[in-house]
Write a protein that holds these residues in place. Structure first.
Motif, PDB file in Angstrom:
ATOM      1  N   ASN A  61      65.213   6.166 -17.516  1.00 22.45           N
ATOM      2  CA  ASN A  61      64.393   6.484 -18.680  1.00 22.45           C
ATOM      3  C   ASN A  61      63.215   5.531 -18.816  1.00 22.45           C
ATOM      4  O   ASN A  61      62.706   5.309 -19.895  1.00 22.45           O
ATOM      5  N   GLY A  62      62.777   4.949 -17.723  1.00 21.11           N
ATOM      6  CA  GLY A  62      61.664   4.005 -17.759  1.00 21.11           C
ATOM      7  C   GLY A  62      60.344   4.713 -17.948  1.00 21.11           C
ATOM      8  O   GLY A  62      60.237   5.934 -17.928  1.00 21.11           O
ATOM      9  N   ALA A  63      59.292   3.915 -18.138  1.00 22.30           N
ATOM     10  CA  ALA A  63      57.957   4.464 -18.296  1.00 22.30           C
ATOM     11  C   ALA A  63      57.524   5.108 -16.990  1.00 22.30           C
ATOM     12  O   ALA A  63      58.008   4.784 -15.910  1.00 22.30           O
ATOM     13  N   ASP A  64      56.598   6.054 -17.079  1.00 17.84           N
ATOM     14  CA  ASP A  64      56.089   6.760 -15.918  1.00 17.84           C
ATOM     15  C   ASP A  64      54.939   5.961 -15.310  1.00 17.84           C
ATOM     16  O   ASP A  64      53.870   5.838 -15.910  1.00 17.84           O
ATOM     17  N   LEU A  65      55.165   5.425 -14.116  1.00 18.82           N
ATOM     18  CA  LEU A  65      54.127   4.616 -13.468  1.00 18.82           C
ATOM     19  C   LEU A  65      52.876   5.431 -13.183  1.00 18.82           C
ATOM     20  O   LEU A  65      51.758   4.907 -13.241  1.00 18.82           O
ATOM     21  N   ASP A  66      53.037   6.709 -12.870  1.00 18.73           N
ATOM     22  CA  ASP A  66      51.868   7.543 -12.583  1.00 18.73           C
ATOM     23  C   ASP A  66      50.969   7.676 -13.804  1.00 18.73           C
ATOM     24  O   ASP A  66      49.744   7.732 -13.686  1.00 18.73           O
ATOM     25  N   LEU A  67      51.573   7.724 -14.990  1.00 19.64           N
ATOM     26  CA  LEU A  67      50.776   7.834 -16.215  1.00 19.64           C
ATOM     27  C   LEU A  67      49.997   6.543 -16.472  1.00 19.64           C
ATOM     28  O   LEU A  67      48.857   6.566 -16.931  1.00 19.64           O
ATOM     29  N   MET A  68      50.615   5.394 -16.156  1.00 25.03           N
ATOM     30  CA  MET A  68      49.980   4.104 -16.446  1.00 25.03           C
ATOM     31  C   MET A  68      49.010   3.670 -15.356  1.00 25.03           C
ATOM     32  O   MET A  68      47.985   3.042 -15.636  1.00 25.03           O
ATOM     33  N   LEU A  69      49.314   4.008 -14.114  1.00 25.13           N
ATOM     34  CA  LEU A  69      48.535   3.483 -12.995  1.00 25.13           C
ATOM     35  C   LEU A  69      47.702   4.534 -12.289  1.00 25.13           C
ATOM     36  O   LEU A  69      46.912   4.207 -11.407  1.00 25.13           O
ATOM     37  N   GLY A  70      47.866   5.803 -12.683  1.00 24.33           N
ATOM     38  CA  GLY A  70      47.151   6.863 -11.987  1.00 24.33           C
ATOM     39  C   GLY A  70      47.975   7.380 -10.824  1.00 24.33           C
ATOM     40  O   GLY A  70      48.794   6.665 -10.260  1.00 24.33           O
ATOM     41  N   LYS A  71      47.764   8.637 -10.467  1.00 19.11           N
ATOM     42  CA  LYS A  71      48.557   9.257  -9.392  1.00 19.11           C
ATOM     43  C   LYS A  71      47.662   9.549  -8.197  1.00 19.11           C
ATOM     44  O   LYS A  71      46.607  10.115  -8.325  1.00 19.11           O
ATOM     45  N   ASP A  72      48.108   9.096  -7.037  1.00 17.66           N
ATOM     46  CA  ASP A  72      47.421   9.375  -5.782  1.00 17.66           C
ATOM     47  C   ASP A  72      48.484   9.823  -4.797  1.00 17.66           C
ATOM     48  O   ASP A  72      49.295   9.030  -4.340  1.00 17.66           O
ATOM     49  N   TYR A  73      48.530  11.109  -4.486  1.00 22.10           N
ATOM     50  CA  TYR A  73      49.637  11.659  -3.710  1.00 22.10           C
ATOM     51  C   TYR A  73      49.827  10.913  -2.395  1.00 22.10           C
ATOM     52  O   TYR A  73      48.916  10.739  -1.616  1.00 22.10           O
ATOM     53  N   GLY A  74      51.055  10.458  -2.194  1.00 20.72           N
ATOM     54  CA  GLY A  74      51.397   9.794  -0.947  1.00 20.72           C
ATOM     55  C   GLY A  74      51.003   8.337  -0.868  1.00 20.72           C
ATOM     56  O   GLY A  74      51.295   7.666   0.095  1.00 20.72           O
ATOM     57  N   ALA A  75      50.290   7.816  -1.877  1.00 13.34           N
ATOM     58  CA  ALA A  75      49.805   6.438  -1.812  1.00 13.34           C
ATOM     59  C   ALA A  75      50.676   5.539  -2.680  1.00 13.34           C
ATOM     60  O   ALA A  75      50.824   5.766  -3.871  1.00 13.34           O
ATOM     61  N   LEU A  76      51.245   4.521  -2.068  1.00 12.11           N
ATOM     62  CA  LEU A  76      52.075   3.570  -2.809  1.00 12.11           C
ATOM     63  C   LEU A  76      51.181   2.556  -3.510  1.00 12.11           C
ATOM     64  O   LEU A  76      50.274   1.993  -2.910  1.00 12.11           O
ATOM     65  N   LYS A  77      51.412   2.334  -4.793  1.00  9.33           N
ATOM     66  CA  LYS A  77      50.658   1.333  -5.540  1.00  9.33           C
ATOM     67  C   LYS A  77      51.107  -0.054  -5.087  1.00  9.33           C
ATOM     68  O   LYS A  77      52.294  -0.329  -5.032  1.00  9.33           O
ATOM     69  N   ASP A  78      50.165  -0.917  -4.783  1.00  9.63           N
ATOM     70  CA  ASP A  78      50.490  -2.244  -4.265  1.00  9.63           C
ATOM     71  C   ASP A  78      49.978  -3.354  -5.169  1.00  9.63           C
ATOM     72  O   ASP A  78      48.780  -3.406  -5.476  1.00  9.63           O
ATOM     73  N   ILE A  79      50.889  -4.224  -5.599  1.00  9.76           N
ATOM     74  CA  ILE A  79      50.541  -5.447  -6.311  1.00  9.76           C
ATOM     75  C   ILE A  79      50.652  -6.594  -5.315  1.00  9.76           C
ATOM     76  O   ILE A  79      51.677  -6.744  -4.660  1.00  9.76           O
ATOM     77  N   VAL A  80      49.587  -7.391  -5.178  1.00  7.66           N
ATOM     78  CA  VAL A  80      49.601  -8.544  -4.275  1.00  7.66           C
ATOM     79  C   VAL A  80      49.279  -9.785  -5.099  1.00  7.66           C
ATOM     80  O   VAL A  80      48.237  -9.839  -5.765  1.00  7.66           O
ATOM     81  N   ILE A  81      50.165 -10.776  -5.069  1.00 11.34           N
ATOM     82  CA  ILE A  81      49.989 -11.996  -5.863  1.00 11.34           C
ATOM     83  C   ILE A  81      49.930 -13.205  -4.937  1.00 11.34           C
ATOM     84  O   ILE A  81      50.818 -13.401  -4.101  1.00 11.34           O
ATOM     85  N   ASN A  82      48.870 -13.995  -5.075  1.00  9.90           N
ATOM     86  CA  ASN A  82      48.771 -15.288  -4.395  1.00  9.90           C
ATOM     87  C   ASN A  82      49.234 -16.365  -5.366  1.00  9.90           C
ATOM     88  O   ASN A  82      48.797 -16.392  -6.520  1.00  9.90           O
ATOM     89  N   ALA A  83      50.110 -17.258  -4.925  1.00 13.25           N
ATOM     90  CA  ALA A  83      50.608 -18.320  -5.803  1.00 13.25           C
ATOM     91  C   ALA A  83      50.858 -19.578  -4.992  1.00 13.25           C
ATOM     92  O   ALA A  83      51.192 -19.520  -3.812  1.00 13.25           O
ATOM     93  N   ASN A  84      50.678 -20.730  -5.643  1.00 10.20           N
ATOM     94  CA  ASN A  84      50.871 -22.015  -4.979  1.00 10.20           C
ATOM     95  C   ASN A  84      52.342 -22.425  -5.053  1.00 10.20           C
ATOM     96  O   ASN A  84      52.907 -22.493  -6.156  1.00 10.20           O
ATOM     97  N   PRO A  85      52.972 -22.696  -3.929  1.00  5.92           N
ATOM     98  CA  PRO A  85      54.396 -23.068  -3.944  1.00  5.92           C
ATOM     99  C   PRO A  85      54.677 -24.411  -4.617  1.00  5.92           C
ATOM    100  O   PRO A  85      55.828 -24.694  -4.963  1.00  5.92           O
TER     101      PRO A  85
END
Length: 276
Positions: A61-85
């Protein structure tokens, strides 16, 4: 004759569908790389790579990612984070664990060539490597790159979106993926606690830290969480700041009780292992 032709046609159609899926995945990967604005040629120059796909949604029952992030058929949404260890953004690790309870996440940890060595526990902060699945079976990609950067940086595969900098801002974005809505007063209180935790509790003088702890103790004497009766990003960021500054053991009674409530939740307990 019909029986001889049909299987071959079905096999051809199946092959065409598989080729289309792979083309969409390739397009997604190329789009994600082309939209990285800062040091695009270096972000995936890695000396160590650990992948895991252990995260799967525990609720439907989670939120719909397509509604929040937009829908692009076949394309996985990617979050990339750079962080200092040298200063791991613990709040982002807690949020990653929470997101994994809601969505099917393709997680990855990399070490950038600008960093000589990374502790083993940070290399495995998303868990051990497990059986891989095709990219199109996931809802969201979440890649953490341990890199020599002054502050955490996040890039996301939306063409018009600028990179986000700072642990607090990235945490706000990630928490928004749960789709929770707050009124203006509640939103302001949450933002205020996030900023207080990062700039006063985490970076302030001992006098400032003492004042924040007193304010937290007073607030937690009225409600179970910092803002209202449910967990928010304010709790996540403040809890992480307390542990990273070594203020946890000296916290007053209400704060101590609240910290135990946080640690009873699985995403916090998994991050606790990194602190040991």
């Amino acid at each position: 004759l019909q029986e001889e032709v049909d299987p071959s046609l079905q096999a051809l159609e199946s092959r065409q569908e598989e080729i289309l899926k792979r083309l969409y995945e390739l397009k997604s990967a190329v789009d994600g790389l082309s939209k990285m604005i800062q040091t695009p040629d270096a972000d995936f120059d890695v000396t160590n790579s650990i992948r895991t796909d252990e995260c799967s949604p525990l609720t439907t029952n989670g939120a719909d990612l397509d509604l929040m992030l937009g829908k692009d058929y076949g394309a996985l949404k990617d979050i990339v984070i750079n962080a200092n260890p040298s200063l791991p953004p613990l709040s982002l690790l807690v949020l990653h664990s929470l997101l994994c309870e809601r969505y099917k996440i393709l997680s990855a940890v990399h070490t950038h060539s600008s960093v000589k060595s990374v502790p083993e526990n940070l290399l495995k902060c998303f868990g051990e490597q497990t059986k891989k699945q095709p990219r199109h079976e996931y809802q969201l990609g979440f890649t953490l790159i341990w890199k020599d950067v002054p502050k955490p940086q996040m890039k996301f595969s939306i063409q018009t979106m600028c990179p986000i900098e700072g642990e607090g801002n990235i945490a706000r974005f990630l928490f928004s993926l749960f789709g929770q809505k707050y009124n203006a007063v509640t939103s302001t209180l949450i933002d205020s606690w996030v900023d207080t935790a990062l700039f006063q509790l985490k970076e302030g003088s001992s006098k400032e830290k003492g004042a924040v702890l007193r304010s937290m103790n007073a607030a937690l004497g009225k409600t179970a969480w910092l803002v209202g009766n449910e967990l928010t990003i304010a709790d996540i960021v403040a809890w992480c700041a307390l542990w990273q500054t070594g203020s946890a053991n000296a916290a007053p009674a209400n704060v101590q009780k609240w910290m135990k409530s946080c640690e009873n939740l699985a995403p916090f307990s998994s991050v606790m292992k990194l602190l040991k």
